[in-house]
Design an enzyme around this catalytic site. Structure first.
Site, mmCIF file in Angstrom:
data_model
loop_
_atom_site.group_PDB
_atom_site.id
_atom_site.type_symbol
_atom_site.label_atom_id
_atom_site.label_comp_id
_atom_site.label_asym_id
_atom_site.label_seq_id
_atom_site.Cartn_x
_atom_site.Cartn_y
_atom_site.Cartn_z
ATOM 1 C CE1 TYR A 121 -0.252 34.290 37.080
ATOM 2 C CE2 TYR A 121 -0.112 32.401 38.557
ATOM 3 C CZ TYR A 121 0.389 33.128 37.499
ATOM 4 O OH TYR A 121 1.526 32.714 36.846
ATOM 5 C CD GLU A 133 1.528 34.033 33.729
ATOM 6 O OE1 GLU A 133 2.035 34.266 34.835
ATOM 7 O OE2 GLU A 133 1.921 34.565 32.667
#
Length: 444
Positions: free
Chosen positions: A161, A254
């Site tokens: 991530y 993101e």
């Protein structure tokens, strides 16, 4: 100071006063929270984000967007021919996460489909296009899927991530990273907060190669046999991502997952938000805005420079000035009602804006009455009155309308309302207006 204008309420004793302070504090928190949520930040679809990322040299899966079943099959055919693959991914394009676990209004499950062959691609695209996808982030009504992204499938060996966000506490950008990618990051943060690493970036120096390499190393420390060139490529991708973040005035970038794959280091899924204050210098990006993914009321309000926030009550408010709007909401609540919105027309609204504001208010099926509360300073009450009269006639208003005017040209405004022949309830002050609005809803 005009105490009544400011929403001041007299209390009989200390307990009454304490209770009133508590109520006002709760209302203020709700209003401030709503105003924070209302701040408009541009969202892009995944396919738009990937097109933008490619301009900055970021690695993404190969593929194209499609607006019909036939187009999806054509893209799949082209990918299969060019890259010698039979595995194709079809992804619904909406402004929300959690698409893979979402459900369409038709009952079809999943906004992401792994397909083998054109027949499966056509079936997946047909199930997605023209329907509404409901995920954890969309609310119960979901969002419309008008496009699908058709991609070459990638074998992911390790998933991480990576995000860059603006952080008030750090007074600048922060890179958020985790070895636990490819899953709900909110759940990871809740169940295993130590798995989340935050790296503040000095906004003046920018992201350094050393910082990017350190972040890359922290992600792969449990991954065996990582080659030096792969680590260097990861660091380079992080640097490029930060470059995009700064040059495009993003508020959030993101990547989930940021992965090792059979195609090298990949930015598999992307979500990018932008600050609306930068619209004047990011025109190409802001031209990508998709109004179909936004609340129609927010789109209409922005078009006519109205500050609107929808709430869950049944008494609509039209007010000039944020402070007066909050006071109006408080008094409605105090008198036993529930405000349906926050709507500030500003200090220099014209008749057209007032008419559009009424259209906006009456588009909410929960609205059972409208309260107009105007304190004329820069705003002239007769302008508001003419706008009210024109709007009421144009939209065939069928809910009770309570109007309180004070300040500049208030007498003229009141006279115009009286001579209009419309069933408008006028009020002498804010308290009287709230009582009449609540009474109209309750049938008193």
């Amino acid at each position: 100071i005009n105490a009544e204008y400011m929403g001041v309420v007299c209390c009989e004793d200390r307990l009454d006063f304490a209770e009133m302070l508590s109520r006002l504090a709760q209302s203020a928190r709700r209003a401030v929270s709503a105003m924070v949520q209302q701040t408009r930040k541009l969202n892009l679809h995944e396919y738009q984000s990937k097109e933008l990322m490619a301009k900055f040299g970021l690695h993404t899966q190969r593929g194209w967007v499609a607006s019909s079943v036939d187009e999806a099959v054509q893209v799949a055919t082209a990918l299969a021919h060019k890259y010698k693959t039979n595995e194709i991914v079809v992804k619904a394009q909406i402004h929300a996460g959690g698409r893979g676990k979402g459900t369409f209004n038709t009952g079809h499950k999943g906004g992401v489909a792994l397909c083998h062959g054109n027949e499966q691609v056509a079936t997946a695209a047909r199930a997605m296009l023209g329907n509404r996808l409901i995920t954890k982030q969309t609310g119960p009504t979901g969002q419309p899927c008008e496009k699908v992204l058709v991609l070459q499938s990638a074998d992911l060996f390790s998933e991480f991530y990576l995000a860059i966000v603006l952080d008030r506490a750090a007074c600048g950008p922060v890179i958020v990273s985790s070895k636990m990618g490819g899953m709900d990051i909110e759940q990871v943060a809740h169940e295993n907060p130590n798995a989340i690493i935050k790296t503040p970036v000095d906004v003046m120096r920018g992201l350094t190669r050393e910082q990017a390499t350190t972040i890359a190393r922290s992600l792969v420390e449990d991954t065996p046999h990582v080659k030096p060139e792969t680590l260097a490529d990861m660091a380079d991708q992080i640097m490029r991502l930060y470059d995009l973040f700064c040059k495009c005035d993003a508020t959030q970038v993101e990547i989930n997952p940021f992965a090792f794959s059979n195609q090298g280091v990949l930015n598999v899924d992307a979500k990018i938000n932008f600050d609306d204050n930068a619209a004047f210098r990011q025109k190409d990006i802001f031209n990508m805005r998709d109004p179909a993914q936004e609340d129609p009321r927010d789109v209409a309000a922005a078009k006519f420079d109205l500050n609107y926030i929808g709430l869950d009550g049944n008494i609509a408010c039209l007010v000039n000035g944020a402070g007066l709007a909050m006071a109006t909401m408080d008094i409605i609540k105090l008198k036993g009602g529930s405000p349906a919105n926050f709507l500030d027309v500003g200090g220099n609204a014209n008749q057209r804006q007032v008419t559009e504001a009424f259209k906006l208010l009456t588009s909410d099926p929960n609205v059972k009455a409208i309260l107009v509360n105007i304190f004329g300073g820069i705003m002239q009450c007769d302008v508001i009155a003419r706008g009210i009269i024109g709007a009421a006639k144009q939209i065939n208003l069928n809910v009770p309308l309570v109007v309180r005017l004070a300040g500049t040209n208030s007498e003229l405004g009141a006279q115009l309302l009286k001579e209009s022949g419309l069933p408008i309830l006028t009020a002498s002050d804010l308290g009287d207006a709230a009582v009449k609005a609540v009474g109209a809803v309750q049938g008193l």
